[in-house]
Design an enzyme around this catalytic site. Structure first.
Site, PDB file in Angstrom:
ATOM      1  N   PHE A   1      42.037  19.534  56.922  1.00  0.00           N
ATOM      2  CA  PHE A   1      42.315  18.972  58.253  1.00  0.00           C
ATOM      3  C   PHE A   1      42.236  17.281  58.314  1.00  0.00           C
ATOM      4  CE2 PHE A   1      38.021  18.464  59.180  1.00  0.00           C
ATOM      5  CZ  PHE A   1      37.906  17.183  59.955  1.00  0.00           C
TER       6      PHE A   1
ATOM      7  N   CYS B   1      36.948  11.842  53.218  1.00  0.00           N
ATOM      8  CA  CYS B   1      36.251  12.301  52.012  1.00  0.00           C
ATOM      9  C   CYS B   1      35.508  11.177  51.150  1.00  0.00           C
ATOM     10  CB  CYS B   1      36.732  13.279  51.036  1.00  0.00           C
ATOM     11  SG  CYS B   1      38.023  12.495  50.306  1.00  0.00           S
TER      12      CYS B   1
ATOM     13  N   GLU C   1      26.806  17.342  53.304  1.00  0.00           N
ATOM     14  CA  GLU C   1      27.788  16.349  54.061  1.00  0.00           C
ATOM     15  C   GLU C   1      27.737  16.764  55.419  1.00  0.00           C
ATOM     16  OE1 GLU C   1      31.914  17.773  53.273  1.00  0.00           O
ATOM     17  OE2 GLU C   1      32.505  15.835  52.905  1.00  0.00           O
TER      18      GLU C   1
HETATM   19  P1  NAD Z   1      37.969  23.460  54.829  1.00  0.00           P
HETATM   20  O1  NAD Z   1      37.298  23.809  53.317  1.00  0.00           O
HETATM   21  O2  NAD Z   1      37.094  24.047  55.934  1.00  0.00           O
HETATM   22  O3  NAD Z   1      39.352  23.911  54.673  1.00  0.00           O
HETATM   23  C1  NAD Z   1      40.402  23.495  53.722  1.00  0.00           C
HETATM   24  C2  NAD Z   1      41.459  24.463  53.628  1.00  0.00           C
HETATM   25  O4  NAD Z   1      40.726  25.626  53.344  1.00  0.00           O
HETATM   26  C3  NAD Z   1      42.199  24.706  55.002  1.00  0.00           C
HETATM   27  O5  NAD Z   1      43.649  24.901  54.601  1.00  0.00           O
HETATM   28  C4  NAD Z   1      41.605  26.044  55.434  1.00  0.00           C
HETATM   29  O6  NAD Z   1      42.640  26.909  56.129  1.00  0.00           O
HETATM   30  C5  NAD Z   1      41.399  26.633  54.020  1.00  0.00           C
HETATM   31  N1  NAD Z   1      39.997  27.489  54.336  1.00  0.00           N
HETATM   32  C6  NAD Z   1      38.987  27.602  55.385  1.00  0.00           C
HETATM   33  N2  NAD Z   1      37.960  28.470  55.338  1.00  0.00           N
HETATM   34  C7  NAD Z   1      38.448  29.288  54.227  1.00  0.00           C
HETATM   35  C8  NAD Z   1      37.818  30.653  53.657  1.00  0.00           C
HETATM   36  N3  NAD Z   1      36.677  30.922  54.129  1.00  0.00           N
HETATM   37  N4  NAD Z   1      38.616  30.974  52.651  1.00  0.00           N
HETATM   38  C9  NAD Z   1      39.462  30.533  52.208  1.00  0.00           C
HETATM   39  N5  NAD Z   1      40.348  29.431  52.768  1.00  0.00           N
HETATM   40  C10 NAD Z   1      39.569  28.879  53.639  1.00  0.00           C
HETATM   41  O7  NAD Z   1      37.872  22.075  54.995  1.00  0.00           O
HETATM   42  P2  NAD Z   1      38.359  21.001  56.139  1.00  0.00           P
HETATM   43  O8  NAD Z   1      37.213  21.177  57.258  1.00  0.00           O
HETATM   44  O9  NAD Z   1      39.601  21.307  56.346  1.00  0.00           O
HETATM   45  O10 NAD Z   1      38.197  19.665  55.633  1.00  0.00           O
HETATM   46  C11 NAD Z   1      37.353  18.879  55.293  1.00  0.00           C
HETATM   47  C12 NAD Z   1      36.613  18.936  53.947  1.00  0.00           C
HETATM   48  O11 NAD Z   1      37.487  18.334  52.905  1.00  0.00           O
HETATM   49  C13 NAD Z   1      35.214  17.830  53.651  1.00  0.00           C
HETATM   50  O12 NAD Z   1      34.354  18.748  53.042  1.00  0.00           O
HETATM   51  C14 NAD Z   1      35.957  16.691  52.963  1.00  0.00           C
HETATM   52  O13 NAD Z   1      35.146  16.334  52.015  1.00  0.00           O
HETATM   53  C15 NAD Z   1      36.785  17.383  52.044  1.00  0.00           C
HETATM   54  N6  NAD Z   1      37.668  16.554  51.552  1.00  0.00           N
HETATM   55  C16 NAD Z   1      37.781  16.500  50.224  1.00  0.00           C
HETATM   56  C17 NAD Z   1      38.578  15.596  49.631  1.00  0.00           C
HETATM   57  C18 NAD Z   1      38.661  15.312  48.253  1.00  0.00           C
HETATM   58  O14 NAD Z   1      39.775  14.813  47.639  1.00  0.00           O
HETATM   59  N7  NAD Z   1      37.371  15.369  47.433  1.00  0.00           N
HETATM   60  C19 NAD Z   1      39.632  14.915  50.404  1.00  0.00           C
HETATM   61  C20 NAD Z   1      39.460  15.231  51.890  1.00  0.00           C
HETATM   62  C21 NAD Z   1      38.672  15.945  52.313  1.00  0.00           C
END
Ligand code: NAD
Length: 499
Positions: A150, A282, A384
């Site tokens: 998101f 991130c 985190e």
């Molecule tokens: P999230 O892991 O909740 O969701 C990411 C994606 O996975 C979404 O499209 C979501 O629909 C899907 N998802 C969620 N739960 C799932 C499940 N149980 N099984 C399969 N798919 C699932 O992450 P978020 O809250 O949307 O984003 C924030 C996180 O992303 C933070 O941890 C942040 O650090 C990380 N992030 C990392 C980077 C990087 O490049 N390392 C960049 C941006 C964000």
């Protein structure tokens, strides 16, 4: 009636058929502003079929023509910047200026993709053996998918689809269901730029759609960005199903502050990188590590008045410095971590819990929080938080400070603030983290370099964008050719050598 957000398949809106929807909030007001369709495996499968058909023709379009679509797309995104940024801010909660940064950093990868003909050129060796030449070519994988978080609803989809599509693949984007509108607008603009229908499809959803992607035999590669546990799950499941997977995870980035650093600059950088976008980056810097007691005292004395000036506001308010967090559940989680820090014995110097914005009492706001005397054994340090919370871990010397990011389970980014080139050089060389800033608080590499962390911040071995992105979204084929002169080779049944 509540606005409906549809999938985008084969060049047009595709209303969901699952009957399942997700609520899309305006985090500044706490109101539901739209409902997004959540796909079933069958809906995902239909999008893959469309993509497969479109990909065969798209791969045959020459790279220069594919690049022209990217040039046009870049122009269209720039022309629509204000509308896109406001839409993004209203669903994510980041302020409009920050939303423009989100879009701009994505556009930089589009600019990289505009140069795809150059990036796809293979290698050629003339005369590798008598009359033998060897050459290599990079070919698209077919249908590939991206699953995005998101917190960067424009930049991260553009990291992925611009490189993948320019390389000749068709793309299925499964954006975050929390802020899905901008990804759909981007797909519409790609069509307007001349992309054939079916090459870029947006399928909304939750775990069900993700699992369908991970198990679909015709999806050849999956690029994921999100939290670490899900990243690991996506990596393992995708790989078990024979897919190429890159899965970026969470982060806990440290800023090491040496006694010789320019403290006014450090404070400015820390405030922006710890509290900007409500800490939901991130590459945020949620941990400050001053070296020496004097540095720590100086830091806190200069930080406090700056933090006092920081108040979150409506994401569409041009005077707001940062906005709400994305959801009520996320606010609860962040506030839970603040309580955990208190329970673990850290000193809560500024408490941002319970912040209420007049006229926006239902918004998901958290005031800025500051902890001092955080220690490495605390769970609130190891995990985190992803909110507007800065934790200070004091260190006695550079060696002790440098051990913290190196030994932390996450290894996305790290920064060092100093005037000593030697100290910075040594640190950058030795630290066990993927991206390093030297007097740069958020060291997100430019598009023609590459983005990726280490340890629990990334699973798989290929980074996002730059040549790493091109490698991820292509497979290499190597041709060894000989045009015989007519004489029959006398050793036809042994392994050929070039001698
Ligand atoms: P999230 O892991 O909740 O969701 C990411 C994606 O996975 C979404 O499209 C979501 O629909 C899907 N998802 C969620 N739960 C799932 C499940 N149980 N099984 C399969 N798919 C699932 O992450 P978020 O809250 O949307 O984003 C924030 C996180 O992303 C933070 O941890 C942040 O650090 C990380 N992030 C990392 C980077 C990087 O490049 N390392 C960049 C941006 C964000």
């Amino acid at each position: 009636m509540t606005r409906q957000i549809h999938h985008f398949v084969n060049g047009k809106a595709a209303p969901g058929t699952s009957g399942r929807t997700g609520e899309v909030f305006n985090p500044s007001t706490g109101e539901v502003q739209a409902l997004v369709a959540l796909a079933t495996g069958a809906e995902l499968g239909a999008a893959v079929e469309t993509a497969k058909t479109a990909q065969a023709a798209w791969a045959a379009v020459n790279p220069q023509r594919r690049a022209r679509v990217m040039f046009k797309f870049k122009q269209l995104v720039e022309d629509n910047m204000d509308e896109l940024a406001r839409l993004l801010a209203s669903e994510h909660g980041k302020v409009v200026a920050d939303a423009k940064g989100d879009i701009q950093r994505g556009l930089e990868v589009v600019e990289f993709a505009c140069g795809i003909p150059h990036a796809l050129k293979g290698e050629y060796t003339e005369g590798a053996g008598p009359g033998i030449d060897v050459y290599s070519m990079r070919q698209p994988l077919g249908v590939v998918a991206g699953i995005t978080p998101f917190n960067f609803p424009a930049m991260i989809p553009m990291w992925m689809f611009s490189v993948a599509i320019a390389c000749g693949n068709a793309f299925i984007l499964k954006p975050s269901e929390k802020d899905p509108s901008v990804p759909v607008r981007l797909a519409e603009l790609m069509m307007e730029a001349g992309l054939p229908a079916g090459v870029l499809n947006v399928v909304h959803g939750d775990k069900e759609a993700v699992d369908a992607i991970l198990h679909h035999p015709d999806i050849k590669a999956v690029s994921f960005v999100g939290s670490s546990d899900i990243a690991q799950y996506v990596y393992v499941t995708g790989a078990q199903n024979g897919k190429r997977v890159q899965a970026m995870g969470g982060a806990k980035n440290h800023g090491i502050i040496l006694p010789d650093a320019d403290m006014d600059q450090v404070v400015k950088d820390l405030v922006g990188s710890a509290y900007g976008s409500a800490g939901e980056r991130c590459m945020a810097l949620p941990v400050a590590v001053p070296v020496g007691e004097e540095t720590a005292e100086k830091l806190i004395a200069k930080l406090l008045p700056e933090i006092e000036r920081l108040a979150p506001g409506n994401s569409l308010d041009p005077d707001a410095i940062y906005g709400p967090v994305v959801s009520a559940a996320h606010r609860e989680k962040v506030e839970g971590y603040i309580q955990m820090g208190v329970d673990e014995g850290a000193e809560l110097v500024v408490d941002g819990r319970g912040f209420s914005l007049q006229g926006h009492e239902n918004g998901f706001f958290i005031g800025p929080s500051l902890f001092d005397h955080v220690t490495p054994d605390m769970r609130s340090y190891q995990e985190e938080i992803f909110g507007p919370v800065l934790q200070i871990v004091r260190a006695n010397d550079l060696e002790e400070a440098a051990r913290l990011p190196s030994e932390h389970p996450y290894g996305n980014g790290v920064a060092i603030f100093t005037r000593s080139g030697l100290a910075a050089r040594e640190f950058a060389s030795k630290v066990n983290v993927g991206m390093v800033g030297i007097n740069v608080p958020i060291p997100v590499p430019v598009a023609y370099h590459t983005f990726g962390g280490w340890k629990r911040s990334a699973f798989g071995d290929t980074n996002q964008h730059g040549m790493e992105g091109v490698k991820f979204f292509t497979k290499i084929k190597t041709v060894t050719q000989r045009w015989p002169s007519g004489e029959v080779a006398d050793q036809a049944f042994v392994i050929p050598t070039m001698g």
